[in-house]
Design an enzyme around this catalytic site. Sequence first.
Site, PDB file in Angstrom:
ATOM      1  N   HIS A   1      30.214 -43.666   1.298  1.00 24.63           N
ATOM      2  CA  HIS A   1      30.919 -42.628   0.559  1.00 24.63           C
ATOM      3  C   HIS A   1      30.938 -43.017  -0.914  1.00 24.63           C
ATOM      4  CE1 HIS A   1      34.199 -39.926  -0.720  1.00 24.63           C
ATOM      5  NE2 HIS A   1      33.896 -39.223   0.349  1.00 24.63           N
TER       6      HIS A   1
ATOM      7  N   ASP B   1      32.719 -37.414   8.263  1.00 21.37           N
ATOM      8  CA  ASP B   1      31.702 -36.539   8.853  1.00 21.37           C
ATOM      9  C   ASP B   1      31.043 -37.149  10.092  1.00 21.37           C
ATOM     10  OD1 ASP B   1      31.843 -34.526   6.768  1.00 21.37           O
ATOM     11  OD2 ASP B   1      30.923 -36.011   5.461  1.00 21.37           O
TER      12      ASP B   1
END
Length: 486
Positions: free
Chosen positions: A331, A388
């Site tokens: 991320h 996700d």
Amino acid sequence: HLVQDDLGQGRAARGVVCAMAVAAEDEQFATLKLPDGKEHKIKILKPQLGEELFLDIRDLYAKSGCFTFDPGFTCTASCISAITFIDGPKGVCLYRGYPVQDLCEHAEALEVAHLLLVGELPDAAARAKFEAEIKKHMLIHEKVKAMFANFTINAHPMAMMVAVIGGLSSVFSELDPSDSHHRWLACLRMIAKLPVLAAMAYKTSLGQPTNYPKAGLSFAENFLYMMFATPMEEYTPHPVAVKAINAFMILHMDHEQNASTSTVRIAGSSQANPYACIAAGTASLWGPAHGGANEAVIKMLEEIGSKDKVAQFVIDVKAKKEGVRLMGFGHRVYKNYDPRARYMKKMVTQVLGELGVQDPLLDVAVELERIALADEYFVSRKLYPNVDYYSGIMLRALGIPTSMFTVMFAMSRTVGWVTHWNEQLQEGQMRIGRPRQLYAGVKTREYKPAAPPGPSKPFVKMGSDAFVPGAGDFTKEQAEKEQGGD
């Protein structure tokens, strides 16, 4: 409408936080030394939470004649906000000071929406009033509903959402951004209507009739009902499915200054209609590098195929084999395990267990996580699962197709988008977004007219008997022979 006092108190509290962020007790400065020997003092700003320091370069060009170059805004803060705090190295995400995983465990989606908008969790009376207002605005104008009839059967649901959300601005065009009640009404409408529009987009893609929400259902229950009920089959949402949708909404409501939220703020800085701003955010979210990431994870897991092939996949990733990418890990902000991912993993196990769903992709995902987190290659690069990674498996178990994954994201993130739009106006952070560029094009050159064209072919007026053949044209006799056939 909810409550002028609440809005005022929320604004005052946010203003205090913003002031504290800008005015540190002991002012500190950094010194920039320029090539010509001049020095420029840069004020250092400290946030309310976190250890990062921010260099205030707002006067940099005026004082030094220099710009900064930061593609992707990796080191740039575009605003001061009191909504969400992220500590990437420590894996912390707070909504108005509350850990997001605690809110998922104990709160309802509309409670958290109230928290983000107003700044505080509602008491019983405020919650009832807020929920009643949201339900009142869940009806969709018939002109907006009619837009869905114009989409082709293979239109992507996100294409529908971008168009229809923008279309709301044609119905709700009278808005005074300086009026707090007008802004509040716009926020309520979008939070209320986006789940309805999302379900309508899904039903349109199936060619099924759309469903209206029911007054007796909760926010999450209504969404599931509108998605899966048909005139021939009544639908009662399973409690674990309701809990899963509630958690999904909360986990995705806000995440600081991501691509789509920044898009909403930049659109808002031009004083655009708020519905157009949210449509812009929806378009930004559509990209596979942002809202489409969970769909990419599902595709990756399907390509791996089975648990016994995970080890070879990891070897291919480390070897940078062409066409092989590790999705759902890493991320831009988090350099630790995403706290949202921890809760999502827990929800996936619970949902599949209670619904009796056997999804082999979960076994693949768990094995891939196990191997990756034990491998120094990934750990040293701080590649941990993000939100996700497991969310797509959970949505599949609920019967939601991959084409709707990003729509689910947009429906949830709308709460954060409208909160940022409202904060931007409340705090007067309305300087229009206008980045600069480092020009790399052609230097100044002189315009020179092109040479005049040569003689053109003779023009034959339609219907004229005169036929003047040009090079490669049929003669009149050949044309008549062609028309007459063999």
